[in-house]
Write a protein that holds these residues in place. Structure first.
Motif, mmCIF file in Angstrom:
data_model
loop_
_atom_site.group_PDB
_atom_site.id
_atom_site.type_symbol
_atom_site.label_atom_id
_atom_site.label_comp_id
_atom_site.label_asym_id
_atom_site.label_seq_id
_atom_site.Cartn_x
_atom_site.Cartn_y
_atom_site.Cartn_z
ATOM 1 N N THR B 230 -3.494 3.364 15.389
ATOM 2 C CA THR B 230 -4.417 3.777 14.333
ATOM 3 C C THR B 230 -4.139 2.973 13.058
ATOM 4 N N ILE B 231 -5.101 3.018 12.171
ATOM 5 C CA ILE B 231 -4.933 2.372 10.862
ATOM 6 C C ILE B 231 -3.738 3.030 10.154
ATOM 7 N N HIS B 232 -3.654 4.341 10.283
ATOM 8 C CA HIS B 232 -2.583 5.122 9.653
ATOM 9 C C HIS B 232 -1.198 4.677 10.154
ATOM 10 N N ASP B 233 -1.114 4.341 11.465
ATOM 11 C CA ASP B 233 0.163 3.898 12.038
ATOM 12 C C ASP B 233 0.693 2.666 11.311
ATOM 13 N N ARG B 234 -0.224 1.795 10.884
ATOM 14 C CA ARG B 234 0.199 0.518 10.310
ATOM 15 C C ARG B 234 -0.146 0.391 8.832
ATOM 16 N N CYS B 235 -0.536 1.499 8.212
ATOM 17 C CA CYS B 235 -1.001 1.401 6.825
ATOM 18 C C CYS B 235 0.172 1.236 5.863
ATOM 19 N N TYR B 236 0.028 0.307 4.930
ATOM 20 C CA TYR B 236 1.121 0.089 3.977
ATOM 21 C C TYR B 236 1.226 1.243 2.980
ATOM 22 N N ARG B 237 0.204 2.115 2.928
ATOM 23 C CA ARG B 237 0.279 3.280 2.021
ATOM 24 C C ARG B 237 0.952 4.477 2.685
ATOM 25 N N ARG B 238 1.358 4.329 3.919
ATOM 26 C CA ARG B 238 1.924 5.441 4.691
ATOM 27 C C ARG B 238 3.113 6.125 3.991
ATOM 28 N N PRO B 239 4.037 5.374 3.373
ATOM 29 C CA PRO B 239 5.159 6.065 2.701
ATOM 30 C C PRO B 239 4.683 7.068 1.651
ATOM 31 N N PHE B 240 3.550 6.779 1.009
ATOM 32 C CA PHE B 240 3.029 7.721 0.007
ATOM 33 C C PHE B 240 2.514 8.977 0.697
ATOM 34 N N TYR B 241 1.921 8.791 1.864
ATOM 35 C CA TYR B 241 1.443 9.943 2.640
ATOM 36 C C TYR B 241 2.636 10.849 2.962
ATOM 37 N N GLU B 242 3.717 10.245 3.450
ATOM 38 C CA GLU B 242 4.886 11.038 3.837
ATOM 39 C C GLU B 242 5.482 11.768 2.636
ATOM 40 N N TRP B 259 -1.622 4.998 -4.233
ATOM 41 C CA TRP B 259 -1.113 6.050 -3.361
ATOM 42 C C TRP B 259 -2.082 6.287 -2.198
ATOM 43 N N CYS B 260 -1.658 7.173 -1.309
ATOM 44 C CA CYS B 260 -2.415 7.434 -0.082
ATOM 45 C C CYS B 260 -3.802 8.010 -0.387
ATOM 46 N N LEU B 261 -4.787 7.612 0.430
ATOM 47 C CA LEU B 261 -6.180 7.994 0.181
ATOM 48 C C LEU B 261 -6.664 9.150 1.083
ATOM 49 N N TYR B 262 -5.704 9.837 1.699
ATOM 50 C CA TYR B 262 -6.057 10.920 2.630
ATOM 51 C C TYR B 262 -6.955 11.974 1.985
ATOM 52 N N LYS B 263 -6.624 12.355 0.744
ATOM 53 C CA LYS B 263 -7.378 13.431 0.092
ATOM 54 C C LYS B 263 -8.798 13.011 -0.271
ATOM 55 N N GLY B 265 -10.671 11.288 1.622
ATOM 56 C CA GLY B 265 -11.480 11.129 2.829
ATOM 57 C C GLY B 265 -11.047 10.066 3.819
ATOM 58 N N CYS B 266 -9.877 9.460 3.643
ATOM 59 C CA CYS B 266 -9.460 8.393 4.565
ATOM 60 C C CYS B 266 -9.384 8.912 6.003
ATOM 61 N N LYS B 267 -10.041 8.188 6.923
ATOM 62 C CA LYS B 267 -10.029 8.591 8.335
ATOM 63 C C LYS B 267 -9.045 7.738 9.132
ATOM 64 N N GLY B 268 -8.165 7.025 8.404
ATOM 65 C CA GLY B 268 -7.171 6.171 9.064
ATOM 66 C C GLY B 268 -6.375 6.859 10.176
ATOM 67 N N PRO B 269 -6.008 8.140 10.016
ATOM 68 C CA PRO B 269 -5.195 8.768 11.065
ATOM 69 C C PRO B 269 -5.896 8.885 12.423
ATOM 70 N N ILE B 270 -7.224 8.814 12.448
ATOM 71 C CA ILE B 270 -7.886 8.924 13.762
ATOM 72 C C ILE B 270 -8.669 7.672 14.113
ATOM 73 N N PRO B 287 -10.230 -2.511 3.758
ATOM 74 C CA PRO B 287 -10.750 -1.475 2.856
ATOM 75 C C PRO B 287 -9.687 -0.683 2.100
ATOM 76 N N ILE B 288 -8.652 -0.227 2.803
ATOM 77 C CA ILE B 288 -7.643 0.612 2.127
ATOM 78 C C ILE B 288 -6.920 -0.181 1.036
ATOM 79 N N GLN B 289 -6.686 -1.455 1.318
ATOM 80 C CA GLN B 289 -6.017 -2.305 0.321
ATOM 81 C C GLN B 289 -6.922 -2.503 -0.903
#
Ligand code: SF4
Lengths: 219, 359
Positions: B230-242, B259-263, B265-270, B287-289
Motif C-alpha cells: 500500500t501507499i501507507h506501507d511506503r509513505c514517508y509520512r508514516r512516522p507521523f501517523y504512528e 504531518w500525516c494526512l489521514y484525518k 481523507g488519505c486513502k493510502g492505507p487501503i 500526491p502525498i508529497q
C-alpha cells in the motif's frame, strides 16, 4: 461493493438501527413497567432519592472490605479492560474520526503506539477474564451463553483491531473490514445481551440505593 | 522502424549503448522484485525480442492514461520500448482515421493472430445495448470481444478499464463495467490508476516481451511488483501517523510541517500502488508529497468511498432519520411490552380478588 464498503456502509447502518431500536425498547419496557408505589414514610434522616442513588453508585465502585479479597481479581481486571476499552474507543484517532462522522464533534487523540499498547493490555485482560470465569467453579456454574457471547463480541473488535494495525493475516483492507463488521455485530448484540449493563448498571444501582435509603439503610 | 529488427538493433540505431540497456534490464528486474539472475534473462530476451503487435482500444475514458504514458519524462528507455512496440491501432495516436483505422486493426489481428496484445483504456457500457460509446458504428462491447478473441493477453490500463472507474461510479448511468467482466477466457492484466504509473505499464510490457508470460498478479489482477504494497506501507509520512501527528486541515500547522494526512481523507492505507516509491514525473513527487491525501485511485470503486476528504475511519453509515425512527419504534414497542405486563398483572390481581370474594 467490496467487503470494506459493505462494512463501512450497510453493515454499520443495520448495526445502528438495531442498536437504536434495541436500546430504546429495553429502556422503555423497563422504565414504563408498572411499579408499586412505596406508601411507607421515609425513615427519619433518610437522604432524598437523588443523593441516595449517587451515594450508592459511588459506594459500589469498589467492593466492601469483607469482599475485597474474594473479588480482588474481578475488580482490578474489570477496571483494566473497561478503562482500556474506553481509552481505545474514545482516544484512538481512527475511532475519534469514526465518532466524529456520526455525531459531528471531535477531540484530540493519543499517539497510535500508545493506543496499540493499551489494546494489547486490554486483549490480555479480556483473556484473563475468560480464563478466570472458566476456572472458578461458581462463576462457571452461573455462566450462560449470554456471558460467553458477550465476551466474544467484546473481544472480537479488540482482536481484529490489533490484527489490522499489525497487518497480520489478511490484507489490511480485509482486516479493517472484519474489524468494522465486528463493531456491527457488537452493536446488534448490545441491547439484547449483557452489554446492556452499560446503560442499566447505574440505573439499577441508583434505584437500589434510593430504595434502601428510604428504608433507613446507612449508605 | 523496420518490422524485423530486434529491440537491441532498434535501440542501437537510436544510439543506446549496451551498457545502458543492461542497466535498464536490471532496473526492470529490481522494479518487479525479481531475483538478480532475472536481469540477465530480461536483457537477453528483450534484446532478441521483435516488435510486439499491440492493439490499443480506448473506450469510456478521458485519455488521461494515454497522456500519462506518452508524456512521461522523456527521452527514457521506457519511451523507446514504447516506440518499439508496434502500436497497430490507437485512436488517439494513430494518424489515420475512419475506415482506414478500422482496417489497420483488423489487419493487425489477422497478421498476428494469437500473438498480439490488446491494451484497453476505458470501461465498456452495457446499458441499452451499449449505445453510449461506439467507434465506427461498433459498440465497445462488440469491438472488445472481436479484438480480444485472438489476442495473447489483454492489458487493462487505468482504473476505468481495470475496475470500471469513473463511468462505473454511482449511479453508473451507462451500465459501465470493467474489461475483466467481459473477457473471462483469457488472461487480463490490470494496471489501474487514474492515471496509472507509466513505469508500471512499460515494466509489465517489458516483462511480457522478455518472458512471454504474465507477471505474478494479485487477487485483483494487478502485477504484484507494482501493486504489492500500500501507499501507507511506503509513505514517508508514516512516522507521523504512528506518533499521532496529523494535519487537521490543508492549511494548518500540521499540513505545513508535512504531518500525516489521514484525518483529511488519505486513502493510502487501503491503496495498493507504487506512487510512494516510483513517484511521478521522473521521480519528482507524488500526491502525498505535494500535500494532498491519496485518493486510492488504483482501487475498485474509489469514487464511491464516502468522499475524498472523509477519513477512512469514518463510516459511510450515518446517524440518519432511520436511526431516530428505529429508536421511536423501540420506545413504542417497549411501551407496548410494558402495557402488556400491566394488563397481565391487573388481570392476575382481579382474578385473585374475585377468588377471594368467591371464597
Ligand atoms: S499520509 Fe496517508 S499514506 Fe501517508 S502515512 Fe498518512 S495515512 Fe498513511
Amino acid at each position: 461493493m467490496d467487503l470494506l464498503d459493505f462494512a463501512r456502509g450497510p453493515a454499520l447502518q443495520i448495526g445502528l438501527y438495531v442498536f437504536a431500536f434495541g436500546v430504546a425498547f429495553r429502556l422503555a419496557s423497563l422504565l414504563l413497567l408498572p411499579r408499586l408505589k412505596d406508601l411507607s414514610a421515609a425513615r427519619k434522616g433518610a437522604p432524598g432519592a437523588v443523593v441516595a442513588s449517587g451515594r450508592e453508585i459511588i459506594r459500589r465502585m469498589w467492593p466492601q472490605s469483607v469482599y475485597a479479597e474474594a473479588t480482588r481479581f474481578t475488580t482490578i481486571n474489570g477496571y483494566i479492560f473497561h478503562l482500556g476499552l474506553a481509552i481505545i474507543v474514545f482516544l484512538g484517532t481512527p475511532h475519534i474520526l469514526f465518532l466524529k462522522g456520526l455525531i459531528g464533534v471531535s477531540w484530540p487523540g493519543l499517539p497510535t503506539n500508545i493506543i496499540n499498547g493499551v489494546a494489547v493490555i486490554t486483549f490480555l485482560s479480556l483473556i484473563a477474564a475468560l480464563v478466570h470465569r472458566l476456572q472458578s467453579p461458581v462463576l462457571k456454574a452461573i455462566s450462560t451463553a449470554n456471558d460467553y457471547i458477550t465476551w466474544l463480541v467484546t473481544m472480537l473488535p479488540v482482536a481484529t483491531g490489533l490484527l489490522a494495525i499489525s497487518h497480520l493475516g489478511w490484507r489490511y483492507e480485509t482486516l479493517l473490514a472484519v474489524h468494522i463488521l465486528s463493531i456491527a455485530v457488537f452493536l446488534i448484540w448490545f441491547p439484547f445481551g449483557k452489554l446492556m449493563h452499560a446503560f442499566l448498571i447505574f440505573l439499577s444501582r441508583g434505584t437500589t440505593g434510593a430504595h434502601l435509603a428510604h428504608r433507613g439503610a446507612q449508605l | 522502424m523496420r518490422e524485423d529488427k530486434t529491440l537491441a538493433q532498434a535501440l542501437e540505431s537510436r544510439g543506446v549503448s549496451r551498457r545502458a540497456f543492461l542497466k535498464y534490464a536490471s532496473y526492470v528486474a529490481t522494479l518487479m522484485a525479481l531475483p538478480p539472475s532475472a536481469s540477465r534473462v530480461i536483457a537477453e530476451e528483450l534484446a532478441k525480442a521483435r516488435r510486439q503487435s499491440v492493439i490499443w482500444l480506448s473506450f469510456q475514458e478521458c485519455t488521461g492514461c494515454t497522456e500519462s504514458i506518452t508524456r512521461s519524462m522523456s527521452p527514457t528507455l521506457e519511451d523507446l520500448i514504447f516506440d518499439f512496440i508496434s502500436l497497430d491501432y490507437h485512436h488517439t495516436l494513430q494518424a489515420v482515421s475512419g475506415a482506414a483505422a478500422e482496417h489497420a486493426r483488423t489487419e493487425a489481428m489477422k497478421a498476428n493472430k494469437g500473438k498480439y496484445i490488446v491494451v484497453v483504456d476505458g470501461s465498456v457500457p452495457l446499458k441499452d445495448g451499449g449505445v453510449y460509446s461506439t467507434i465506427a458504428g461498433i459498440t465497445n462491447l462488440d469491438m472488445l470481444k472481436e479484438t480480444a478473441k485472438d489476442a495473447f493477453a489483454v492489458v487493462s490500463v487505468g482504473t476505468c478499464a481495470a475496475f470500471g472507474g469513473i463511468p462505473h461510479a454511482n449511479p453508473n448511468p451507462t451500465g459501465a463495467v470493467a474489461i475483466s467482466e467481459i473477457i473471462t477466457d483469457k488472461p487480463v492484466v490490470n494496471i489501474p490508476g487514474c492515471p496509472p504509473i507509466p513505469e508500471a505499464m512499460t515494466g509489465t510490457l517489458a516483462y511480457l516481451l522478455s518472458f512471454g508470460k504474465l507477471p505474478e498478479l494479485d487477487a485483483k489482477g494487478r502485477p504484484l511488483a507494482f501493486f504489492g504494497e500500500t501507499i501507507h506501507d511506503r509513505c514517508y509520512r508514516r512516522p507521523f501517523y504512528e506518533r499521532g501527528m496529523f494535519a487537521n486541515s490543508f492549511d494548518d500547522e500540521g499540513a505545513r510541517k508535512g504531518w500525516c494526512l489521514y484525518k483529511v481523507g488519505c486513502k493510502g492505507p487501503i491503496a495498493y500502488n507504487a506512487c510512494a516509491t516510483l513517484k511521478w514525473n521522473g521521480g519528482a513527487s507524488f500526491p502525498i508529497q505535494s500535500g494532498h491525501g491519496c485518493l486510492g485511485c488504483s482501487e475498485p470503486g474509489f469514487w464511491d468511498k464516502g468522499g475524498f476528504y472523509e477519513p477512512l475511519a469514518a463510516a459511510t453509515a450515518k446517524l440518519d432519520i432511520g436511526v431516530g425512527a428505529a429508536a421511536v419504534a423501540g420506545v413504542a414497542a417497549g411501551a407496548a411490552a410494558a402495557e402488556l405486563m400491566r394488563r397481565k398483572k391487573s388481570a392476575a390481581v382481579d382474578a385473585a380478588n374475585s377468588k377471594k370474594k368467591d371464597g
